[in-house]
Design a protein around this motif. Sequence first.
Motif, PDB file in Angstrom:
ATOM      1  N   VAL A   1       0.850  -1.186   0.000  1.00 32.15           N
ATOM      2  CA  VAL A   1       0.000   0.000   0.000  1.00 32.15           C
ATOM      3  C   VAL A   1       0.891   1.243   0.000  1.00 32.15           C
ATOM      4  CG1 VAL A   1      -1.745   1.302   1.286  1.00 32.15           C
ATOM      5  CG2 VAL A   1      -1.881  -1.195   1.176  1.00 32.15           C
ATOM      6  N   GLY A   2       0.647   2.137  -0.944  1.00 29.55           N
ATOM      7  CA  GLY A   2       1.468   3.342  -1.069  1.00 29.55           C
ATOM      8  C   GLY A   2       2.696   3.142  -1.948  1.00 29.55           C
ATOM      9  N   GLY A   3       3.003   1.895  -2.278  1.00 27.93           N
ATOM     10  CA  GLY A   3       4.159   1.592  -3.114  1.00 27.93           C
ATOM     11  C   GLY A   3       3.927   2.019  -4.563  1.00 27.93           C
ATOM     12  N   ALA A   4       5.013   2.325  -5.255  1.00 30.50           N
ATOM     13  CA  ALA A   4       4.899   2.813  -6.630  1.00 30.50           C
ATOM     14  C   ALA A   4       5.204   1.700  -7.629  1.00 30.50           C
ATOM     15  CB  ALA A   4       5.857   3.971  -6.846  1.00 30.50           C
ATOM     16  N   TYR A   5       4.759   1.900  -8.855  1.00 26.80           N
ATOM     17  CA  TYR A   5       5.170   0.996  -9.919  1.00 26.80           C
ATOM     18  C   TYR A   5       5.431   1.807 -11.177  1.00 26.80           C
ATOM     19  CZ  TYR A   5       0.595   1.379 -12.115  1.00 26.80           C
ATOM     20  OH  TYR A   5      -0.520   1.863 -12.739  1.00 26.80           O
ATOM     21  N   ARG A   6       6.165   1.227 -12.077  1.00 28.25           N
ATOM     22  CA  ARG A   6       6.467   1.875 -13.348  1.00 28.25           C
ATOM     23  C   ARG A   6       6.682   0.800 -14.405  1.00 28.25           C
ATOM     24  NH1 ARG A   6       9.311   6.338 -15.805  1.00 28.25           N
ATOM     25  NH2 ARG A   6      10.712   5.461 -17.377  1.00 28.25           N
ATOM     26  N   PHE A   7       5.915   0.894 -15.485  1.00 33.88           N
ATOM     27  CA  PHE A   7       6.104  -0.008 -16.627  1.00 33.88           C
ATOM     28  C   PHE A   7       6.516   0.847 -17.821  1.00 33.88           C
ATOM     29  CE2 PHE A   7       2.198  -2.716 -15.179  1.00 33.88           C
ATOM     30  CZ  PHE A   7       2.920  -3.163 -14.086  1.00 33.88           C
ATOM     31  N   ALA A   8       7.574   0.446 -18.493  1.00 33.46           N
ATOM     32  CA  ALA A   8       7.947   1.116 -19.741  1.00 33.46           C
ATOM     33  C   ALA A   8       7.994   0.061 -20.823  1.00 33.46           C
ATOM     34  CB  ALA A   8       9.305   1.797 -19.587  1.00 33.46           C
ATOM     35  N   PHE A   9       7.306   0.308 -21.917  1.00 33.13           N
ATOM     36  CA  PHE A   9       7.263  -0.713 -22.962  1.00 33.13           C
ATOM     37  C   PHE A   9       7.035  -0.064 -24.323  1.00 33.13           C
ATOM     38  CE2 PHE A   9       2.809  -1.016 -24.190  1.00 33.13           C
ATOM     39  CZ  PHE A   9       2.252  -0.186 -23.233  1.00 33.13           C
ATOM     40  N   GLY A  10       7.110  -0.855 -25.351  1.00 37.50           N
ATOM     41  CA  GLY A  10       6.888  -0.350 -26.699  1.00 37.50           C
ATOM     42  C   GLY A  10       7.803  -1.055 -27.667  1.00 37.50           C
ATOM     43  N   ARG A  11       8.086  -0.391 -28.784  1.00 38.82           N
ATOM     44  CA  ARG A  11       8.976  -0.992 -29.780  1.00 38.82           C
ATOM     45  C   ARG A  11      10.366  -0.402 -29.682  1.00 38.82           C
ATOM     46  NH1 ARG A  11       4.244  -0.709 -33.552  1.00 38.82           N
ATOM     47  NH2 ARG A  11       3.387  -2.807 -33.445  1.00 38.82           N
ATOM     48  N   ASP A  12      10.436   0.888 -29.309  1.00 38.29           N
ATOM     49  CA  ASP A  12      11.715   1.588 -29.271  1.00 38.29           C
ATOM     50  C   ASP A  12      12.055   1.938 -27.816  1.00 38.29           C
ATOM     51  OD1 ASP A  12      13.881   3.224 -29.509  1.00 38.29           O
ATOM     52  OD2 ASP A  12      12.854   4.792 -30.673  1.00 38.29           O
TER      53      ASP A  12
ATOM     54  N   GLU B   1       6.469   3.758 -24.160  1.00 32.11           N
ATOM     55  CA  GLU B   1       5.199   4.133 -23.534  1.00 32.11           C
ATOM     56  C   GLU B   1       5.385   3.850 -22.043  1.00 32.11           C
ATOM     57  OE1 GLU B   1       2.874   5.322 -25.486  1.00 32.11           O
ATOM     58  OE2 GLU B   1       3.940   4.772 -27.325  1.00 32.11           O
ATOM     59  N   VAL B   2       4.975   4.801 -21.204  1.00 29.15           N
ATOM     60  CA  VAL B   2       5.215   4.620 -19.775  1.00 29.15           C
ATOM     61  C   VAL B   2       3.916   4.731 -18.974  1.00 29.15           C
ATOM     62  CG1 VAL B   2       6.447   5.498 -17.745  1.00 29.15           C
ATOM     63  CG2 VAL B   2       7.570   5.510 -19.973  1.00 29.15           C
ATOM     64  N   PHE B   3       3.715   3.761 -18.120  1.00 31.35           N
ATOM     65  CA  PHE B   3       2.630   3.790 -17.144  1.00 31.35           C
ATOM     66  C   PHE B   3       3.230   3.884 -15.748  1.00 31.35           C
ATOM     67  CE2 PHE B   3      -0.030   1.362 -20.253  1.00 31.35           C
ATOM     68  CZ  PHE B   3      -1.061   2.277 -20.295  1.00 31.35           C
ATOM     69  N   THR B   4       2.704   4.774 -14.933  1.00 32.67           N
ATOM     70  CA  THR B   4       3.163   4.837 -13.547  1.00 32.67           C
ATOM     71  C   THR B   4       1.950   4.916 -12.627  1.00 32.67           C
ATOM     72  OG1 THR B   4       3.271   7.238 -13.687  1.00 32.67           O
ATOM     73  CG2 THR B   4       5.333   6.047 -14.051  1.00 32.67           C
ATOM     74  N   GLY B   5       2.180   4.636 -11.363  1.00 31.12           N
ATOM     75  CA  GLY B   5       1.087   4.757 -10.407  1.00 31.12           C
ATOM     76  C   GLY B   5       1.470   4.223  -9.045  1.00 31.12           C
ATOM     77  N   ARG B   6       0.481   4.198  -8.178  1.00 31.18           N
ATOM     78  CA  ARG B   6       0.683   3.708  -6.813  1.00 31.18           C
ATOM     79  C   ARG B   6      -0.382   2.694  -6.441  1.00 31.18           C
ATOM     80  NH1 ARG B   6       4.426   5.921  -3.956  1.00 31.18           N
ATOM     81  NH2 ARG B   6       5.366   7.811  -4.808  1.00 31.18           N
TER      82      ARG B   6
END
Lengths: 170, 87
Positions: free
Chosen positions: A70-81, A86-91
């Motif tokens: 709870v309260g922890g962050a995440y970050r996904f970066a993906f795509g072709r290049d 493309e970046v998704f972030t959140g908590r």
Amino acid sequence: MQQAATDKNAMKNETMVERTSDRELTVIRTFNAPARIVFDAWTKPELLKRWWAPKSFGVTLFECEQDSRVGGAYRFAFGRDPKNPEVFTGRYLEVDPPSRLVLTQLYERMADVGDVIVTAAFEESQGRTRLTLHQLFPSKQALEGALATGMERGMHVTLDQLDELAASMP
Amino acid sequence: MNDICVRLRLRQSQASQHLKVLKDVGLVEMEPRAQQRLYSLRAEPLKQLHDWLDRYRHIWEERFEELDKVVDELKRKEQSNAAGRDR
């Protein structure tokens, strides 16, 4: 009993998608495993990495960091290049293994849209798990903006690019 | 407008409210002509929504098929660990 087992193996688990209100999208799917296993596959980066990026779109998950507390962050970066991902972030707002996960989600390329609240509910019954993935957009305009962007771009860019965009949708 | 009321057996005020909602979301268009209001259906947004949701469903379907593999593997691991402990 034998018959039931055979039927279960033969049955394809359908994915259902519905726009449940003018600011909500709901995805429902059943998995042939207990909730704790499905929950792990959503919250452990080494597992999530193996399924999250849709391969037929030719995209790769470059980065996947998850602090699933709870309260922890995440970050996904993906795509072709990798240089222009493309970046998704959140908590994580709620982490209640193995039945419930609530998180915020910001798509950085459309940051002005604001946070989408994603709720994943894992309901186990007889060794199988029904996942209900619910996404609440900050406004009707935000959901429609996401739809409209996909559509409008689709008319000007190649289908490939549109697919990449669609793949990047929350 | 009149035709719509007759066909749907609605009072003009009720029909107006429904049509206003449809017009606001872009599903019908209204064209004033003399004393009349002519409404026409715009189905394109519905088709767009349908196409988009369908594409979106395909993405999740593909993800979930991969997720099935991960989940199956974890399940097998768990079962063989349990069998190992029982021995």
